[in-house]
Structures are given as C-alpha cells and as structure tokens.
Motif scaffolding. Sequence first.
Motif, PDB file in Angstrom:
ATOM      1  N   LYS A 225       0.853  -1.192   0.000  1.00 19.86           N
ATOM      2  CA  LYS A 225       0.000   0.000   0.000  1.00 19.86           C
ATOM      3  C   LYS A 225       0.892   1.247   0.000  1.00 19.86           C
ATOM      4  O   LYS A 225       1.796   1.357  -0.811  1.00 19.86           O
ATOM      5  CB  LYS A 225      -0.964  -0.036   1.188  1.00 19.86           C
ATOM      6  N   GLU A 226       0.636   2.179   0.929  1.00 20.94           N
ATOM      7  CA  GLU A 226       1.449   3.406   0.954  1.00 20.94           C
ATOM      8  C   GLU A 226       2.664   3.283   1.871  1.00 20.94           C
ATOM      9  O   GLU A 226       3.285   4.284   2.248  1.00 20.94           O
ATOM     10  CB  GLU A 226       0.586   4.592   1.416  1.00 20.94           C
ATOM     11  N   PHE A 227       3.037   2.046   2.206  1.00 19.03           N
ATOM     12  CA  PHE A 227       4.128   1.820   3.152  1.00 19.03           C
ATOM     13  C   PHE A 227       5.292   1.088   2.492  1.00 19.03           C
ATOM     14  O   PHE A 227       5.106   0.308   1.551  1.00 19.03           O
ATOM     15  CB  PHE A 227       3.639   0.975   4.330  1.00 19.03           C
ATOM     16  N   THR A 228       6.478   1.315   3.013  1.00 21.41           N
ATOM     17  CA  THR A 228       7.647   0.483   2.714  1.00 21.41           C
ATOM     18  C   THR A 228       8.000  -0.271   3.988  1.00 21.41           C
ATOM     19  O   THR A 228       8.170   0.338   5.053  1.00 21.41           O
ATOM     20  CB  THR A 228       8.844   1.326   2.268  1.00 21.41           C
ATOM     21  N   LEU A 229       8.072  -1.580   3.873  1.00 16.29           N
ATOM     22  CA  LEU A 229       8.385  -2.441   5.010  1.00 16.29           C
ATOM     23  C   LEU A 229       9.784  -3.017   4.831  1.00 16.29           C
ATOM     24  O   LEU A 229      10.102  -3.556   3.767  1.00 16.29           O
ATOM     25  CB  LEU A 229       7.378  -3.590   5.126  1.00 16.29           C
ATOM     26  N   THR A 230      10.624  -2.913   5.862  1.00 20.70           N
ATOM     27  CA  THR A 230      11.970  -3.486   5.834  1.00 20.70           C
ATOM     28  C   THR A 230      12.112  -4.442   7.001  1.00 20.70           C
ATOM     29  O   THR A 230      11.856  -4.075   8.154  1.00 20.70           O
ATOM     30  CB  THR A 230      13.048  -2.395   5.916  1.00 20.70           C
ATOM     31  N   PHE A 231      12.536  -5.670   6.692  1.00 17.26           N
ATOM     32  CA  PHE A 231      12.598  -6.736   7.694  1.00 17.26           C
ATOM     33  C   PHE A 231      14.052  -6.952   8.129  1.00 17.26           C
ATOM     34  O   PHE A 231      14.965  -6.998   7.291  1.00 17.26           O
ATOM     35  CB  PHE A 231      12.029  -8.036   7.115  1.00 17.26           C
ATOM     36  N   TYR A 232      14.236  -7.143   9.435  1.00 18.31           N
ATOM     37  CA  TYR A 232      15.585  -7.287   9.979  1.00 18.31           C
ATOM     38  C   TYR A 232      15.682  -8.494  10.918  1.00 18.31           C
ATOM     39  O   TYR A 232      14.764  -8.771  11.700  1.00 18.31           O
ATOM     40  CB  TYR A 232      15.990  -6.037  10.774  1.00 18.31           C
ATOM     41  N   ASP A 233      16.819  -9.166  10.842  1.00 13.64           N
ATOM     42  CA  ASP A 233      17.246 -10.084  11.891  1.00 13.64           C
ATOM     43  C   ASP A 233      17.695  -9.198  13.048  1.00 13.64           C
ATOM     44  O   ASP A 233      18.639  -8.413  12.909  1.00 13.64           O
ATOM     45  CB  ASP A 233      18.396 -10.946  11.349  1.00 13.64           C
ATOM     46  N   PHE A 234      17.009  -9.294  14.204  1.00 13.85           N
ATOM     47  CA  PHE A 234      17.216  -8.315  15.264  1.00 13.85           C
ATOM     48  C   PHE A 234      17.271  -8.990  16.640  1.00 13.85           C
ATOM     49  O   PHE A 234      16.360  -8.853  17.456  1.00 13.85           O
ATOM     50  CB  PHE A 234      16.065  -7.293  15.225  1.00 13.85           C
ATOM     51  N   PRO A 235      18.335  -9.761  16.927  1.00 12.95           N
ATOM     52  CA  PRO A 235      18.441 -10.377  18.258  1.00 12.95           C
ATOM     53  C   PRO A 235      18.356  -9.316  19.348  1.00 12.95           C
ATOM     54  O   PRO A 235      19.036  -8.292  19.291  1.00 12.95           O
ATOM     55  CB  PRO A 235      19.821 -11.033  18.234  1.00 12.95           C
ATOM     56  N   GLY A 236      17.512  -9.555  20.306  1.00 11.99           N
ATOM     57  CA  GLY A 236      17.319  -8.595  21.383  1.00 11.99           C
ATOM     58  C   GLY A 236      16.950  -9.336  22.644  1.00 11.99           C
ATOM     59  O   GLY A 236      17.795  -9.840  23.356  1.00 11.99           O
ATOM     60  N   GLN A 237      15.642  -9.444  22.939  1.00  9.59           N
ATOM     61  CA  GLN A 237      15.241 -10.219  24.103  1.00  9.59           C
ATOM     62  C   GLN A 237      15.643 -11.676  23.947  1.00  9.59           C
ATOM     63  O   GLN A 237      15.982 -12.340  24.919  1.00  9.59           O
ATOM     64  CB  GLN A 237      13.728 -10.118  24.300  1.00  9.59           C
ATOM     65  N   THR A 238      15.602 -12.174  22.739  1.00 10.12           N
ATOM     66  CA  THR A 238      16.026 -13.535  22.448  1.00 10.12           C
ATOM     67  C   THR A 238      16.991 -13.498  21.266  1.00 10.12           C
ATOM     68  O   THR A 238      17.105 -12.500  20.550  1.00 10.12           O
ATOM     69  CB  THR A 238      14.833 -14.441  22.078  1.00 10.12           C
ATOM     70  N   LEU A 239      17.677 -14.628  21.063  1.00 10.04           N
ATOM     71  CA  LEU A 239      18.525 -14.744  19.878  1.00 10.04           C
ATOM     72  C   LEU A 239      17.670 -14.870  18.623  1.00 10.04           C
ATOM     73  O   LEU A 239      18.088 -14.478  17.538  1.00 10.04           O
ATOM     74  CB  LEU A 239      19.441 -15.964  20.001  1.00 10.04           C
ATOM     75  N   TYR A 240      16.477 -15.453  18.787  1.00 10.29           N
ATOM     76  CA  TYR A 240      15.568 -15.641  17.655  1.00 10.29           C
ATOM     77  C   TYR A 240      14.570 -14.488  17.665  1.00 10.29           C
ATOM     78  O   TYR A 240      13.486 -14.583  18.238  1.00 10.29           O
ATOM     79  CB  TYR A 240      14.870 -17.000  17.764  1.00 10.29           C
ATOM     80  N   HIS A 241      14.929 -13.406  17.019  1.00 12.57           N
ATOM     81  CA  HIS A 241      14.149 -12.177  17.143  1.00 12.57           C
ATOM     82  C   HIS A 241      14.286 -11.367  15.859  1.00 12.57           C
ATOM     83  O   HIS A 241      15.384 -11.246  15.309  1.00 12.57           O
ATOM     84  CB  HIS A 241      14.667 -11.358  18.323  1.00 12.57           C
ATOM     85  N   ASP A 242      13.188 -10.825  15.378  1.00  6.39           N
ATOM     86  CA  ASP A 242      13.159  -9.990  14.185  1.00  6.39           C
ATOM     87  C   ASP A 242      12.645  -8.591  14.528  1.00  6.39           C
ATOM     88  O   ASP A 242      12.124  -8.354  15.624  1.00  6.39           O
ATOM     89  CB  ASP A 242      12.237 -10.601  13.126  1.00  6.39           C
ATOM     90  N   ALA A 243      12.784  -7.701  13.578  1.00  6.59           N
ATOM     91  CA  ALA A 243      12.219  -6.353  13.699  1.00  6.59           C
ATOM     92  C   ALA A 243      11.766  -5.903  12.318  1.00  6.59           C
ATOM     93  O   ALA A 243      12.256  -6.401  11.289  1.00  6.59           O
ATOM     94  CB  ALA A 243      13.239  -5.381  14.279  1.00  6.59           C
ATOM     95  N   MET A 244      10.840  -4.952  12.287  1.00  9.27           N
ATOM     96  CA  MET A 244      10.318  -4.455  11.009  1.00  9.27           C
ATOM     97  C   MET A 244      10.207  -2.933  11.074  1.00  9.27           C
ATOM     98  O   MET A 244       9.566  -2.378  11.964  1.00  9.27           O
ATOM     99  CB  MET A 244       8.950  -5.076  10.723  1.00  9.27           C
ATOM    100  N   LEU A 245      10.838  -2.276  10.098  1.00  9.07           N
ATOM    101  CA  LEU A 245      10.729  -0.828   9.958  1.00  9.07           C
ATOM    102  C   LEU A 245       9.594  -0.514   8.991  1.00  9.07           C
ATOM    103  O   LEU A 245       9.556  -1.031   7.867  1.00  9.07           O
ATOM    104  CB  LEU A 245      12.044  -0.241   9.432  1.00  9.07           C
TER     105      LEU A 245
END
Length: 475
Positions: free
Chosen positions: A425-445
């Motif tokens: 739609k009107e968004f750009t989504l960027t996906f990241y491997d983002f270890p934080g609380q756990t080693l198996y963790h993602d993030a999305m901008l």
Amino acid sequence: MRMPSSVHPFSFETRIVAVTVALLISMMPGLCIASPPETLSPHVTVVRGAVNGVAIERAGHRLVVYGDPERSWETAELVLFTHSRRDVAWAGRALVENGAEAVVPADEADQFSKVEDFWSGFWDKRFHDYAQQSTRVLTSPLRVGRTVRGGDELGWQDLSVRVLDTPGYTRGSVSYFVKVDGQEYGFVGDLIYGDGRLMDLYSLQDAVPEARIGGYHGYAGRIGDLIASLKKVAEQKPDILVPARGPVIRDPAAAIDRLIRRLQAVYENYLSISAGRWYFHDQYDVLASRALGGDVKVPWMPYAATIEKTPPDWIVPIQNSRLIVARDGSAFLVDCGSREIIDELAKLKNQGRIASIDGLFITHYHDDHTEKINEFLSAHPCPVYVTPIMEDVTRHPGSYRLPAMTANPIDRLTVVPNGHRMSWKEFTLTFYDFPGQTLYHDAMLVERDAGGKIFFIGDSFTPSGLDDYCLQNRN
C-alpha cells in the motif's frame, strides 16, 4: 538450546553463546581430561575428570565426595553428594550401585529418587515454561541412603563431617566440611570454580519471592543466595576447597572474595541497563539489595525519552500486538498471541474500520506473540513474514528447549532475507534479523509515504534498557 526432533528428549545439542559475562563462565583448560590421582594430604586423594572425585581413607575404609569419575575406586562406604544435577551426580552412581550409601541434600532428595515424576511430564511441560529450572535431572533414580541439611553432622570413623546449606547454583545445595590431616577441607559442589569463577550464570535463573519477581523475570535470581552461601563458606575458614568441577582451591578466602566481587559487578551492570526497572520499579531495589548490599547505589541508566501521546491513527494497538492500517482499510498485523486479539480484529472488521488483513509479521517466538497465529490464519489467510533466523524455531518449536515456547508449529511462513524491503500500500516495510530479548528475534521498519516511521522491535527494549530477564533466552 535446540533439541533435534529425531532424538530422545534426554539428548541435547547445546549452543554456547558468547556473552558479556564470559569471565564468569570461562573454564580452565583440560577440565574433561583425566588426571592421575593427586594426594592432597596423607589420607585425602582427588581424581580430576569431568567431575572431581575425592576419597578420604581411614583404617582401610573409604568415604567419597562427588563420585569416582575415572573408576579409580571399586567401593566406598559413603558417597557425599552436594546437589542433584546429573552432570555431576553421574560420577557417584557406580559406587552407589556397588553398595555405597548415598548421602544427599534433603531439599533435593526427590531429584535423586523420584526422577520419573519430572521426566514423565517434561515432554508437555517444556512448552509455556516460565520457571526455567535446569533440566539436568538424572534420567534414572539413584538409591538414597540418607538425607542431610545444614547443621547436621555425619560421624564416620574418627571424623565429623559438618553440613552447611549453601543454595545458589541449585536451590537445595549443601556443602561438607571436615578436618583431616590437620587441614580444614570444604567440598562445595558448583558454588565456585577455580580462582574466582563460576561454571555458568544460566543455572542461577529463578524467582525472587521477596521482590515479587517470577521465574521468567528472575535473571540470575539466585545470585543473592549464591553470594550469601559463599560468605558462609568463607566463615568456615577452610584451608582447601575442592569444588565438584575445576581446580583445587588452595587460597579459598581470596578466590571467594574475587568471585563475589565479579558477581556483584556483573549483576550491577545488568540491573543498570535492564528493562525490568521500567516494569517493576522499586522491586529492582530489592534485587539490588539482595546481591549488592543495602548501601550500594546502582548507576541506573537514565530513562529514554518517551512519547506519551497516542500513536498515529494508522496504528491500532491491540494488547501486545499492533495493527498497521492503510488508507484503503487494508491491514497488516504484528504478532498474535491471544484469542482476544483475533476477537478484536473481527470487531474492527465488523465496524468497517478494516477491510482485510494482508500480512502478519512475527517479532519473536515467545508464546505471547505466536500462540494464536494458526487460529488467526484460519480466519485471515495471509503471508506470515519472518527472516531466516526465525524460520526453524517457528516451524519446529518442539525441537527447542527455550522459555515461553508455544507448542504450535507455524508452517505457512514467508521467509525474507535480512534487510529485505517491500512495498505494501502506501508503506515500505523493511525486515531485519534483530536479536534482542532472544537470539531468535526480528524487527520491522515501517515507513509511510506521507511521512512517519515506526520500528517494531518486539520485546527488545524499554525506556530503561534491554528487555532481557531470562538467561535461557540466550542459551
């Protein structure tokens, strides 16, 4: 920790992760290499192996502490166990089966004699586990001869063995002290390793009732108990400490002092940058006091600036999930851990606030973020996005031994590489491997064409620091 799905549940493949507290979990070279028996004094011998074995000989009789890792002695009258963990207790099994009397801590007796109670329920109880106690439980029972607790004395030959309660590395550990050949010996289990080290921090995870902190949030929760036990050991003024593993300690006072200072430094650093203070506030003062002493002032990290106003109108908070809503009413969901989230989505659709749900993004594997994803997909078939680090743990949760794990495999995944960008739609989504609380963790901008960026980072941070309360999230 990942458990290959094709093996028996008692077999584990350990992933060792480098952490900033490596000084506490470092191990001396040659730990598992057998050494010839070493005479500590005329009547005391130690055999070094994966576990230390100690024999005290008197007039043709033998008492053994920990066990016999190298099968150096065929028989003994007594075997003294300091705790029940199988990575140490195995060393005493052969002697007990050959007739020795097992002396075990009263508070851990069931972990020697009733191990079926643990393993019969483990295959199911390992899911949604928030207590996070060690699974290094014996896989078959060991015959217990007698139980002991602090204040007891064991008479053997012409010796008197004193028992001290020393919880910390495990909940119910004891230590034994005895004077032989003019030397005061202390056998302290895994309370210390060598010159001011500890085998690991993971084993200290536990609830802290006086701080009203549960097991999952009790990062190294027994560290206060461990420090108190170390001080009790020092008060015995031993000449020699023989831990269950690692080198014989010939300057106990210096080694204990060094370990206490290191533990306190590590824990103060953890507390100062922990997200827990954001949620638990004054309860963290209790944690600090238990481990650091009442007069220590923790250098708390200043709170980050927070936005107190409501989020933009294109973001709808639903419990710990977030719904991104496009201008045409299409929606994109972040996480789905409860039935209430699905019910709220149905309500929003019935109200005409959303027309469809086009995708779902998983930040991390914890059950409060994944438990109801399959149920959500039944009502809203759509792609489920993860990066490669999240793929296996979400497809095969039964292959892992981790905190707060869902039992529900999620098969319908769209796996995108780290840094992948896509337009929706009107968004750009960027996906990241983002270890934080756990080693198996993602993030999305999420970037909106009309302006505005939001970075969805799951449970990685709060304004007071790192959102990490459970050591097993990284083990």
